[in-house]
Design a protein around this motif. Structure first.
Motif, PDB file in Angstrom:
ATOM      1  N   GLY A  41       0.792  -1.208   0.000  1.00  0.00           N
ATOM      2  CA  GLY A  41       0.000   0.000   0.000  1.00  0.00           C
ATOM      3  C   GLY A  41       0.832   1.270   0.000  1.00  0.00           C
ATOM      4  N   ILE A  42       2.114   1.150  -0.355  1.00  0.00           N
ATOM      5  CA  ILE A  42       2.976   2.317  -0.389  1.00  0.00           C
ATOM      6  C   ILE A  42       2.396   3.350  -1.359  1.00  0.00           C
ATOM      7  CG2 ILE A  42       4.448   1.346  -2.211  1.00  0.00           C
ATOM      8  CD1 ILE A  42       6.809   2.736  -0.864  1.00  0.00           C
ATOM      9  N   ASP A  43       2.358   4.583  -0.919  1.00  0.00           N
ATOM     10  CA  ASP A  43       1.733   5.644  -1.712  1.00  0.00           C
ATOM     11  C   ASP A  43       2.791   6.295  -2.610  1.00  0.00           C
ATOM     12  OD1 ASP A  43      -0.086   7.446  -2.686  1.00  0.00           O
ATOM     13  OD2 ASP A  43       0.047   8.799  -0.962  1.00  0.00           O
ATOM     14  N   ALA A  44       3.092   5.631  -3.718  1.00  0.00           N
ATOM     15  CA  ALA A  44       4.124   6.116  -4.631  1.00  0.00           C
ATOM     16  C   ALA A  44       3.492   6.988  -5.714  1.00  0.00           C
ATOM     17  CB  ALA A  44       4.852   4.941  -5.281  1.00  0.00           C
ATOM     18  N   THR A  45       4.140   8.098  -6.013  1.00  0.00           N
ATOM     19  CA  THR A  45       3.651   8.970  -7.077  1.00  0.00           C
ATOM     20  C   THR A  45       4.051   8.400  -8.435  1.00  0.00           C
ATOM     21  OG1 THR A  45       5.655  10.328  -7.155  1.00  0.00           O
ATOM     22  CG2 THR A  45       3.956  10.951  -5.552  1.00  0.00           C
ATOM     23  N   ALA A  46       3.399   8.897  -9.491  1.00  0.00           N
ATOM     24  CA  ALA A  46       3.712   8.431 -10.846  1.00  0.00           C
ATOM     25  C   ALA A  46       5.163   8.729 -11.201  1.00  0.00           C
ATOM     26  CB  ALA A  46       2.773   9.095 -11.858  1.00  0.00           C
ATOM     27  N   ASN A  47       5.675   9.857 -10.756  1.00  0.00           N
ATOM     28  CA  ASN A  47       7.066  10.212 -11.041  1.00  0.00           C
ATOM     29  C   ASN A  47       8.037   9.285 -10.320  1.00  0.00           C
ATOM     30  OD1 ASN A  47       6.501  12.339 -12.776  1.00  0.00           O
ATOM     31  ND2 ASN A  47       6.463  13.875 -11.116  1.00  0.00           N
ATOM     32  N   GLU A  48       7.683   8.897  -9.087  1.00  0.00           N
ATOM     33  CA  GLU A  48       8.535   7.952  -8.356  1.00  0.00           C
ATOM     34  C   GLU A  48       8.603   6.608  -9.076  1.00  0.00           C
ATOM     35  OE1 GLU A  48       8.713   8.348  -3.651  1.00  0.00           O
ATOM     36  OE2 GLU A  48       6.653   8.264  -4.357  1.00  0.00           O
ATOM     37  N   ARG A  54      13.076   3.568 -14.685  1.00  0.00           N
ATOM     38  CA  ARG A  54      14.261   4.033 -15.412  1.00  0.00           C
ATOM     39  C   ARG A  54      15.532   3.462 -14.803  1.00  0.00           C
ATOM     40  NH1 ARG A  54      11.683   9.136 -15.685  1.00  0.00           N
ATOM     41  NH2 ARG A  54      12.898   9.862 -13.881  1.00  0.00           N
ATOM     42  N   LYS A  55      15.609   3.447 -13.475  1.00  0.00           N
ATOM     43  CA  LYS A  55      16.786   2.886 -12.805  1.00  0.00           C
ATOM     44  C   LYS A  55      16.957   1.402 -13.149  1.00  0.00           C
ATOM     45  CE  LYS A  55      17.785   5.664  -8.698  1.00  0.00           C
ATOM     46  NZ  LYS A  55      17.988   5.600  -7.227  1.00  0.00           N
ATOM     47  N   TRP A 176      11.575  -8.422 -12.486  1.00  0.00           N
ATOM     48  CA  TRP A 176      11.799  -6.980 -12.502  1.00  0.00           C
ATOM     49  C   TRP A 176      10.709  -6.175 -13.191  1.00  0.00           C
ATOM     50  CZ3 TRP A 176      15.530  -4.653  -9.703  1.00  0.00           C
ATOM     51  CH2 TRP A 176      16.565  -5.465  -9.224  1.00  0.00           C
ATOM     52  N   TYR A 177       9.881  -6.827 -14.040  1.00  0.00           N
ATOM     53  CA  TYR A 177       8.964  -6.047 -14.873  1.00  0.00           C
ATOM     54  C   TYR A 177       7.523  -6.532 -14.793  1.00  0.00           C
ATOM     55  CZ  TYR A 177      13.088  -3.899 -16.911  1.00  0.00           C
ATOM     56  OH  TYR A 177      14.257  -3.196 -17.090  1.00  0.00           O
ATOM     57  N   LYS A 178       6.596  -5.590 -14.953  1.00  0.00           N
ATOM     58  CA  LYS A 178       5.178  -5.916 -15.065  1.00  0.00           C
ATOM     59  C   LYS A 178       4.927  -6.584 -16.410  1.00  0.00           C
ATOM     60  CE  LYS A 178       2.263  -2.760 -13.704  1.00  0.00           C
ATOM     61  NZ  LYS A 178       1.565  -1.464 -13.534  1.00  0.00           N
ATOM     62  N   ASN A 179       3.817  -7.313 -16.498  1.00  0.00           N
ATOM     63  CA  ASN A 179       3.524  -8.087 -17.706  1.00  0.00           C
ATOM     64  C   ASN A 179       3.535  -7.244 -18.978  1.00  0.00           C
ATOM     65  OD1 ASN A 179       3.291 -10.495 -16.333  1.00  0.00           O
ATOM     66  ND2 ASN A 179       1.062 -10.397 -16.139  1.00  0.00           N
ATOM     67  N   ASP A 180       2.917  -6.052 -18.919  1.00  0.00           N
ATOM     68  CA  ASP A 180       2.838  -5.247 -20.132  1.00  0.00           C
ATOM     69  C   ASP A 180       4.165  -4.578 -20.491  1.00  0.00           C
ATOM     70  OD1 ASP A 180       2.867  -3.444 -18.069  1.00  0.00           O
ATOM     71  OD2 ASP A 180       1.142  -2.285 -18.724  1.00  0.00           O
ATOM     72  N   ASN A 250      17.147   2.570  -3.290  1.00  0.00           N
ATOM     73  CA  ASN A 250      17.056   2.766  -1.850  1.00  0.00           C
ATOM     74  C   ASN A 250      15.870   1.948  -1.318  1.00  0.00           C
ATOM     75  OD1 ASN A 250      14.613   4.314  -2.168  1.00  0.00           O
ATOM     76  ND2 ASN A 250      15.855   6.150  -2.576  1.00  0.00           N
ATOM     77  N   GLN A 251      15.644   1.978   0.006  1.00  0.00           N
ATOM     78  CA  GLN A 251      14.615   1.113   0.592  1.00  0.00           C
ATOM     79  C   GLN A 251      13.233   1.394   0.015  1.00  0.00           C
ATOM     80  OE1 GLN A 251      14.684   1.268   4.879  1.00  0.00           O
ATOM     81  NE2 GLN A 251      15.951  -0.575   4.990  1.00  0.00           N
ATOM     82  N   ARG A 252      12.879   2.650  -0.112  1.00  0.00           N
ATOM     83  CA  ARG A 252      11.559   2.990  -0.646  1.00  0.00           C
ATOM     84  C   ARG A 252      11.429   2.522  -2.097  1.00  0.00           C
ATOM     85  NH1 ARG A 252       7.154   6.141   0.279  1.00  0.00           N
ATOM     86  NH2 ARG A 252       6.182   7.140  -1.527  1.00  0.00           N
ATOM     87  N   GLU A 253      12.471   2.703  -2.877  1.00  0.00           N
ATOM     88  CA  GLU A 253      12.442   2.284  -4.287  1.00  0.00           C
ATOM     89  C   GLU A 253      12.361   0.767  -4.406  1.00  0.00           C
ATOM     90  OE1 GLU A 253      14.975   5.977  -6.276  1.00  0.00           O
ATOM     91  OE2 GLU A 253      16.020   4.216  -5.477  1.00  0.00           O
ATOM     92  N   ARG A 254      12.987   0.056  -3.487  1.00  0.00           N
ATOM     93  CA  ARG A 254      12.884  -1.410  -3.489  1.00  0.00           C
ATOM     94  C   ARG A 254      11.445  -1.844  -3.222  1.00  0.00           C
ATOM     95  NH1 ARG A 254      18.209  -2.607   0.311  1.00  0.00           N
ATOM     96  NH2 ARG A 254      19.771  -1.838  -1.190  1.00  0.00           N
ATOM     97  N   ALA A 255      10.789  -1.155  -2.299  1.00  0.00           N
ATOM     98  CA  ALA A 255       9.391  -1.476  -1.991  1.00  0.00           C
ATOM     99  C   ALA A 255       8.500  -1.199  -3.202  1.00  0.00           C
ATOM    100  CB  ALA A 255       8.915  -0.663  -0.785  1.00  0.00           C
TER     101      ALA A 255
END
Length: 505
Positions: A41-48, A54-55, A176-180, A250-255
């Motif tokens: 349920g992490i509240d990640a923005t579209a830019n995040e 990209r990373k 590493w990737y979503k189906n689409d 970083n930890q948030r990006e891993r989540a």
């Protein structure tokens, strides 16, 4: 701060858990389940999310690109070396060269079970990197081979080592990737088959101008092997295992990365072998459709790898022509793969199987022309051969059928293993259709190519109908509870057990 603490605790719990602490329940969970639940349920923005993708693209895809480029180049080095005296240098006679093509895939076949075990049980990045180092060393030793027995042994062990790459890369896509997102990324590394054909042709052309030193055929292996060895060493320090431990996040990006992949409803990775998934794999019709598809797809492969120089020479072109006239075929393969990846990413709903069908239809036209055009029509036959290079698009999309449409770690690895057994069977049969008694026209080989493409096309159509009907039946049963379906995937349930799973067509 609370999220960071919970993620840190999840990582520590995962790292500190010993084998005697693994319960029956934990065996059922994805290896990254605790990390997933801590960041759920992490509240990640579209830019995040875009930044994380990209990373991942910058750190994963380029390395896959280089490794896949090299494995294709190395296994087909005999094609380029053959123009410069490989047969004489290793004292090959009759069907010996054909057997070199087949023996590689006997090694590839023998490596499927141990490679599948290593991929599931051990850190994926280290396993892949070590394998690249090993096969680079094997390629470097090829010039020491002076007999059929020597180079046949060398080819067997090269096939054994390279057998890990394709199944590992299928798993990497699903980790590493979503189906689409998978088709374009998969084609981004798979397109190197075409680039390797072009690059190999250029290297072969350059080697043709060497007039001193070692026999020219040896330089092909020394150049290719040295590059692979160096790449494997770099990969040890660069290629990560899973998002939850990626050093470049970083930890948030891993989540964020973990939750993204969890949305596939197929989990990330579970290193425990599960008997019930193995039984389900054997009983699942998709497994054997993919096996037949892979066998049919790879019977024609010898014409586009080990025997390309021989075929172009049979059309009436000189030695240097056999090298640079492979470049357009590589370009066809490269461009078709990229175009297919773009199409299946831009229009993800229901485009994969139609793309496979279209590519295979073009291959059937090419093979039919090779069978029917008169021998004196050398340019027409050459164009027909180039059309057959569309085959890479069809087979690469078949790999996404596993990365996107098979869930459960044990089942995914076993299905990939069975598909690549079919891959080996086709590649073992293919070179044997090039009969020395039919040289230089090889009519039986061209007929076998046509049959293989037809079998592949039929298999794709059957698989498409099977998965489409399953999706329709599940949709009719009621709406999907997304949260339940995702959690089931992270509990390592298969696509048949998880009723919220839908096939990517």
């Amino acid at each position: 701060m609370a999220l960071r603490d919970s993620l840190g605790a999840a990582e520590e719990a995962k790292d500190s858990r010993s084998s005697d602490q693994i319960t029956v329940n934990s065996r059922e969970l994805d290896d990254n389940y605790e990390f997933f639940k801590a960041g759920e349920g992490i509240d990640a923005t579209a830019n995040e999310v875009k930044k994380v993708v990209r990373k991942i693209d910058y750190h994963i895809v380029p390395l896959l690109f280089v490794i896949y480029f090299l494995q294709y180049l190395d296994k087909n080095a005999i094609n380029f070396a053959n123009a410069y005296g490989l047969k004489d240098g290793t004292h090959l006679h009759g069907q010996d060269f054909s057997w070199l093509g087949s023996i590689f895939y006997f090694g590839y076949l023998a490596g499927q079970i141990p490679s599948g075990y290593l991929i599931q049980r051990l850190p994926l990045g280290r396993v892949v990197s070590t394998t690249v180092i090993i096969w680079g060393a094997i390629v470097l030793t090829t010039p020491a081979c002076k007999s059929f027995a020597g180079i046949a042994t060398n080819r067997f062990f090269l096939g054994f080592a390279e057998s890990l790459v394709n199944p590992a890369f299928v798993l990497i896509m699903s980790i590493w990737y979503k189906n689409d997102e998978q088709p374009l990324r998969l084609e981004a590394y798979y397109c190197t088959n075409g680039l390797a054909t072009m690059f190999g042709g250029l290297i072969g052309y350059a080697v043709g101008h060497i007039t001193t030193g070692l026999p020219r055929w040896m330089y092909v292996f020394l150049i290719f092997g040295a590059i692979s060895l160096a790449t494997g060493i770099v990969s040890v320090f660069v290629l990560p295992d899973v998002p939850a431990t990626a050093p470049f996040l970083n930890q948030r990006e891993r989540a964020i990365a973990t939750e993204r992949v969890a949305s596939n409803r197929a989990g990330v990775k579970n290193h425990h072998f599960k008997k019930y998934q193995a039984i389900q794999c054997i009983k699942d019709p998709k497994t054997w459709i993919l096996f037949i598809m892979a066998t049919g797809a790879q019977i024609p492969n010898a014409a586009l790898t080990s025997f390309t120089s021989e075929i172009i020479k049979s059309f009436g072109f000189d030695t240097l022509g056999t090298q640079y006239l492979q470049i357009p075929g590589g370009a066809v393969q490269f461009l078709s793969l990229i175009l297919g990846g773009v199409i299946c990413t831009k229009w993800p709903r229901g485009s994969r199987c139609p793309t496979m069908i279209t590519a295979n239809g073009i291959c059937i036209i090419g093979a039919a022309l090779l069978v029917t055009l008169p021998d004196e029509n050398k340019w027409g036959r050459l164009v027909a051969l180039w059309l057959c290079f569309f085959q890479g698009l069809g087979f690469s999309m078949a790999l996404t059928m596993i990365s996107s449409n098979i869930a459960g770690s044990t089942k995914k690895q076993l299905t990939a293993g069975i598909l690549f057994i079919g891959y080996c069977v086709g590649n073992i049969i293919g070179p044997q259709t090039f009969l020395e008694t039919e040289a230089p026209y090889y009519r039986s080989a061209y007929i076998a190519m046509l049959v293989g493409y037809t079998v592949k096309l039929t298999s794709v159509i059957v698989l498409y109908i099977y998965m489409w009907r399953s999706n329709v039946a599940r949709d009719a049963a009621g709406p999907i509870d997304e949260k339940v379906a995702v959690d089931a995937g992270m509990r390592d349930q298969t696509e048949l057990d998880n009723k919220g799973f839908r096939y990517s067509l």
